[in-house]
Each structure stands twice: as structure tokens, then as C-alpha cells.
Design a protein around this motif. Structure first.
Motif, PDB file in Angstrom:
ATOM      1  N   ILE A 205       0.836  -1.201   0.000  1.00  0.00           N
ATOM      2  CA  ILE A 205       0.000   0.000   0.000  1.00  0.00           C
ATOM      3  C   ILE A 205       0.873   1.254   0.000  1.00  0.00           C
ATOM      4  O   ILE A 205       0.571   2.242  -0.682  1.00  0.00           O
ATOM      5  CB  ILE A 205      -0.951  -0.007   1.204  1.00  0.00           C
ATOM      6  CG1 ILE A 205      -1.928  -1.184   1.079  1.00  0.00           C
ATOM      7  CG2 ILE A 205      -1.728   1.305   1.301  1.00  0.00           C
ATOM      8  CD1 ILE A 205      -2.868  -1.328   2.256  1.00  0.00           C
ATOM      9  N   LEU A 206       1.961   1.216   0.738  1.00  0.00           N
ATOM     10  CA  LEU A 206       2.910   2.333   0.696  1.00  0.00           C
ATOM     11  C   LEU A 206       3.447   2.503  -0.717  1.00  0.00           C
ATOM     12  O   LEU A 206       3.629   3.637  -1.188  1.00  0.00           O
ATOM     13  CB  LEU A 206       4.062   2.079   1.671  1.00  0.00           C
ATOM     14  CG  LEU A 206       5.188   3.116   1.665  1.00  0.00           C
ATOM     15  CD1 LEU A 206       4.668   4.486   2.077  1.00  0.00           C
ATOM     16  CD2 LEU A 206       6.331   2.674   2.575  1.00  0.00           C
ATOM     17  N   GLY A 207       3.685   1.394  -1.409  1.00  0.00           N
ATOM     18  CA  GLY A 207       4.145   1.469  -2.790  1.00  0.00           C
ATOM     19  C   GLY A 207       3.138   2.167  -3.689  1.00  0.00           C
ATOM     20  O   GLY A 207       3.507   2.984  -4.539  1.00  0.00           O
ATOM     21  N   GLY A 208       1.852   1.863  -3.501  1.00  0.00           N
ATOM     22  CA  GLY A 208       0.824   2.547  -4.281  1.00  0.00           C
ATOM     23  C   GLY A 208       0.780   4.031  -3.974  1.00  0.00           C
ATOM     24  O   GLY A 208       0.597   4.863  -4.872  1.00  0.00           O
ATOM     25  N   PHE A 209       0.974   4.376  -2.707  1.00  0.00           N
ATOM     26  CA  PHE A 209       0.991   5.781  -2.309  1.00  0.00           C
ATOM     27  C   PHE A 209       2.132   6.525  -2.982  1.00  0.00           C
ATOM     28  O   PHE A 209       1.955   7.641  -3.505  1.00  0.00           O
ATOM     29  CB  PHE A 209       1.106   5.866  -0.786  1.00  0.00           C
ATOM     30  CG  PHE A 209       1.142   7.262  -0.237  1.00  0.00           C
ATOM     31  CD1 PHE A 209       0.229   8.219  -0.662  1.00  0.00           C
ATOM     32  CD2 PHE A 209       2.094   7.621   0.708  1.00  0.00           C
ATOM     33  CE1 PHE A 209       0.262   9.505  -0.144  1.00  0.00           C
ATOM     34  CE2 PHE A 209       2.137   8.896   1.228  1.00  0.00           C
ATOM     35  CZ  PHE A 209       1.219   9.846   0.801  1.00  0.00           C
ATOM     36  N   VAL A 210       3.317   5.925  -2.990  1.00  0.00           N
ATOM     37  CA  VAL A 210       4.479   6.550  -3.634  1.00  0.00           C
ATOM     38  C   VAL A 210       4.222   6.753  -5.128  1.00  0.00           C
ATOM     39  O   VAL A 210       4.527   7.820  -5.690  1.00  0.00           O
ATOM     40  CB  VAL A 210       5.736   5.683  -3.427  1.00  0.00           C
ATOM     41  CG1 VAL A 210       6.916   6.222  -4.244  1.00  0.00           C
ATOM     42  CG2 VAL A 210       6.110   5.635  -1.946  1.00  0.00           C
ATOM     43  N   SER A 211       3.657   5.754  -5.771  1.00  0.00           N
ATOM     44  CA  SER A 211       3.384   5.862  -7.205  1.00  0.00           C
ATOM     45  C   SER A 211       2.377   6.966  -7.502  1.00  0.00           C
ATOM     46  O   SER A 211       2.517   7.723  -8.468  1.00  0.00           O
ATOM     47  CB  SER A 211       2.864   4.522  -7.739  1.00  0.00           C
ATOM     48  OG  SER A 211       3.861   3.536  -7.701  1.00  0.00           O
ATOM     49  N   TYR A 212       1.342   7.059  -6.675  1.00  0.00           N
ATOM     50  CA  TYR A 212       0.329   8.099  -6.872  1.00  0.00           C
ATOM     51  C   TYR A 212       0.921   9.490  -6.651  1.00  0.00           C
ATOM     52  O   TYR A 212       0.582  10.442  -7.361  1.00  0.00           O
ATOM     53  CB  TYR A 212      -0.854   7.875  -5.931  1.00  0.00           C
ATOM     54  CG  TYR A 212      -2.037   7.215  -6.603  1.00  0.00           C
ATOM     55  CD1 TYR A 212      -2.979   7.974  -7.290  1.00  0.00           C
ATOM     56  CD2 TYR A 212      -2.210   5.846  -6.553  1.00  0.00           C
ATOM     57  CE1 TYR A 212      -4.059   7.376  -7.903  1.00  0.00           C
ATOM     58  CE2 TYR A 212      -3.282   5.231  -7.165  1.00  0.00           C
ATOM     59  CZ  TYR A 212      -4.218   6.006  -7.839  1.00  0.00           C
ATOM     60  OH  TYR A 212      -5.282   5.418  -8.455  1.00  0.00           O
ATOM     61  N   ILE A 213       1.795   9.635  -5.646  1.00  0.00           N
ATOM     62  CA  ILE A 213       2.418  10.936  -5.398  1.00  0.00           C
ATOM     63  C   ILE A 213       3.241  11.372  -6.609  1.00  0.00           C
ATOM     64  O   ILE A 213       3.197  12.539  -7.029  1.00  0.00           O
ATOM     65  CB  ILE A 213       3.305  10.869  -4.135  1.00  0.00           C
ATOM     66  CG1 ILE A 213       2.451  10.816  -2.890  1.00  0.00           C
ATOM     67  CG2 ILE A 213       4.239  12.076  -4.084  1.00  0.00           C
ATOM     68  CD1 ILE A 213       3.251  10.751  -1.600  1.00  0.00           C
ATOM     69  N   ALA A 214       4.000  10.433  -7.176  1.00  0.00           N
ATOM     70  CA  ALA A 214       4.822  10.768  -8.340  1.00  0.00           C
ATOM     71  C   ALA A 214       3.950  11.202  -9.509  1.00  0.00           C
ATOM     72  O   ALA A 214       4.254  12.189 -10.204  1.00  0.00           O
ATOM     73  CB  ALA A 214       5.675   9.561  -8.734  1.00  0.00           C
ATOM     74  N   ALA A 215       2.846  10.472  -9.745  1.00  0.00           N
ATOM     75  CA  ALA A 215       1.954  10.816 -10.853  1.00  0.00           C
ATOM     76  C   ALA A 215       1.292  12.168 -10.613  1.00  0.00           C
ATOM     77  O   ALA A 215       1.214  13.012 -11.521  1.00  0.00           O
ATOM     78  CB  ALA A 215       0.895   9.723 -11.009  1.00  0.00           C
ATOM     79  N   ALA A 216       0.798  12.395  -9.380  1.00  0.00           N
ATOM     80  CA  ALA A 216       0.140  13.662  -9.065  1.00  0.00           C
ATOM     81  C   ALA A 216       1.113  14.832  -9.154  1.00  0.00           C
ATOM     82  O   ALA A 216       0.760  15.915  -9.640  1.00  0.00           O
ATOM     83  CB  ALA A 216      -0.474  13.591  -7.667  1.00  0.00           C
ATOM     84  N   ALA A 217       2.352  14.632  -8.700  1.00  0.00           N
ATOM     85  CA  ALA A 217       3.351  15.700  -8.757  1.00  0.00           C
ATOM     86  C   ALA A 217       3.632  16.107 -10.200  1.00  0.00           C
ATOM     87  O   ALA A 217       3.752  17.301 -10.515  1.00  0.00           O
ATOM     88  CB  ALA A 217       4.643  15.243  -8.076  1.00  0.00           C
TER      89      ALA A 217
END
Length: 318
Positions: A205-217
């Protein structure tokens, strides 16, 4: 077994998201839909990571793991989601879903040329069925489909049903091109995720969070470009309402996908995710009959692509 079950639930969630997206892109540009669902995913994943305690273990991920997850987020959420939503807007969710099965032969070919992995006769037949499925769906002439006119865009309340007088034709060339591009993006990200989480299975789940942050940024950074500033002004309550359900369901799907990839192999998870095509077909017929044109070609294409995906993995070379 647990990883396989979670992968099937992820496939169902992806289908619910695509069916919701179909209603949204009937009146709102696909780029806005991708933007809303990605930004919505950040707080949802942050909450999930906090509740599970994985947010407190951020230091357990290596630097290379963060880079791989960031790359997966940009490839999958930014590029792949835009292409997928554009394809759904052009040809519908039921028609675009079989093309996502192309992620499997794409992954097999990449492994064949870069990792010297073998290809069995069964795998070749499976890839042939996957390629034949989308080909069956293509029609010689685009028939009019009952749907909201694109020019109604943002001003039309999402709750309104399509009018019988408003039609548009299937944009097949555009739709299949976008769907194919989306399949390439979706086929690349699982390898990146698996590589990042291979030694950190408890941080999915932390991995999904990191991926979403990168995409949103990345998406937020594009708003600084002068030619893209109008994009921020296009957001409104109707836009959010149109894509909020899709954002929630795709968050659930991605969270379950990350968990499945941390518990099972890429091949097993990627194959079971292809059941999303069958789920999408049934849900589109049930919820979006006024927005989709489901014919025997569509049904045959979905079934053939699914059969090819299952055959490809069951007969894969060790």
C-alpha cells in the motif's frame, strides 16, 4: 491462493471504475477525468497507508525502490490512464477492455528478447487468440451510438441520462490506437512494481501511495506551463462528481493490485486481471446500455481475449 483472490477482486474494481468512467467521458474530456482520479487517489492511499501502519515504515524502502515505484506511477497512472480514458470515450468500455489483454503478449515478447525466456506452442496459440479478440470487435462501418453529445461537456449534470436525439459515431481508429498505447503502459508497470516490492512484500500500500504521489506531482507540475493554466480553471463540482466514483473504484483496484503483486507472480496477477474484460462486458450491459453498443462481436472478442490470456499463462515456459 490469497494473491489470486485479491487479483480477481482488483479486476472487478477496475471494471467498476471503467463503467463509471464511460459515463463521465460522455460529457467531460478524458484528460480531466484522469486528473481527478489521480489527485483523488493520493489522500485515499495516504489514509490506507496510515491505517495499515505502512506509512511509518517509509524508511524500509530502498532508494531504487522509490525510483521504480515513481516510474511505475508515471507510466501507469499518467500515460496509461489518459490513453485508457480516451479509448473509453471513443469506443466504449466494453470494446476497449479486450485490447488491455495485449499487455500479456507484450510482456512475453519483452521477456523473450531481453531475458531469453522460451515461448511454448500453447503460449503462441494464446497470444494468437488475444490478438484475434480485438480484431473481431472492429466494425467495417461505425454505427451511431446513443450518448451525450461531447459539446454538452462540463455544464451537463452527471446525473442526467442520455437523450435519444443525441448521437455520435464510434471513433474506432482513435479508440483502438489509444487502447493499444494504454495496454503498453499497463503492461510495463507491473514489472516495475514487482521489482520495487520484491524484497518488501509488506509495503504494497505504501508502494501505491508513492506511485500516486509521483503521478500527481507530475500532473500538478504541468499546470505551471502557460499553455496549461486553463486546465485548472476547468475543474468544477460537476467534474468531480462525474469522476469521483471512478476515482474510488480505481483506488480500490490499484490497492488490491499492489497487494496481489506482493503475494503472487506478475504472470498470475496479470492474467487474473484480464477477467476485468468479462466483468466490464457484464457491467456495461447492465448499467450503460444507452452508452455502449454491445454486439456479438464484442462478446466474442472479450471471451476470445480472456481464453487466450488464460491459455498463455497456463502453458508458459518455466
Amino acid at each position: 491462493m490469497l494473491g489470486a483472490l485479491i487479483a480477481v477482486l482488483s479486476a472487478l474494481s477496475f471494471s467498476l471504475s471503467d463503467v463509471s468512467v464511460r459515463r463521465g467521458v460522455a460529457r467531460i474530456p478524458a484528460s480531466l477525468g484522469a486528473f481527478v482520479t489521480i489527485l483523488l487517489g493520493v489522500p485515499l492511499f495516504a489514509f490506507a497507508a496510515l491505517v495499515t501502519g505502512q506509512l511509518l515504515r517509509a524508511g524500509d524502502l530502498s532508494g531504487s525502490g522509490y525510483l521504480l515505484l515513481a516510474a511505475a506511477g508515471i507510466v501507469h497512472y499518467v500515460a496509461g490512464r489518459f490513453f485508457n480514458y480516451s479509448a473509453i470515450g471513443a469506443i466504449g468500455a466494453a470494446r476497449s477492455s479486450p485490447i488491455q489483454s495485449l499487455t500479456l503478449p507484450y510482456s512475453v515478447l519483452v521477456a523473450y528478447f531481453t531475458l531469453d525466456e522460451g515461448v511454448t506452442t500453447g503460449m503462441a496459440i494464446g497470444m494468437g487468440l488475444i490478438l484475434l479478440g480485438p480484431a473481431i470487435i472492429v466494425e467495417r462501418r461505425s454505427a451511431p451510438v446513443q450518448v451525450l453529445a461531447p459539446e454538452l461537456a462540463i455544464e451537463t449534470p452527471p446525473s442526467e441520462e442520455p437523450s435519444a436525439e443525441e448521437h455520435f459515431e464510434l471513433r474506432q481508429a482513435e479508440g483502438y490506437l489509444f487502447a493499444f498505447a494504454g495496454a503498453i503502459c499497463y503492461g510495463s508497470s507491473p514489472v516495475l512494481i514487482r521489482a520495487a516490492l520484491e524484497d518488501a512484500s509488506g509495503l504494497s500500500i505504501l508502494g501505491g501511495f508513492v506511485s500516486y504521489i509521483a503521478a500527481a506531482a507530475l500532473l500538478l507540475a504541468t499546470l505551471l506551463v502557460p499553455g496549461r493554466r486553463y486546465f485548472a480553471a476547468a475543474f468544477s463540482v460537476p467534474v468531480f462528481r462525474a469522476f469521483a466514483p471512478a476515482g474510488f473504484f480505481v483506488f480500490m483496484a490499484q490497492m488490491l493490485r499492489f497487494i496481489a503483486l506482493s503475494l503472487a507472480s506478475v504472470a498470475v496477477v496479470a492474467t487474473l486481471l484480464r477477467f476485468a474484460g468479462l466483468f466490464t462486458l457484464m457491467l456495461s450491459w447492465w448499467f450503460n446500455r444507452s452508452l455502449e453498443r454491445i454486439t456479438w462481436r464484442v462478446v466474442a472478442g472479450v471471451v476470445m481475449s480472456l481464453a487466450g490470456a488464460v491459455l498463455l499463462v497456463l502453458t508458459r515456459a518455466d
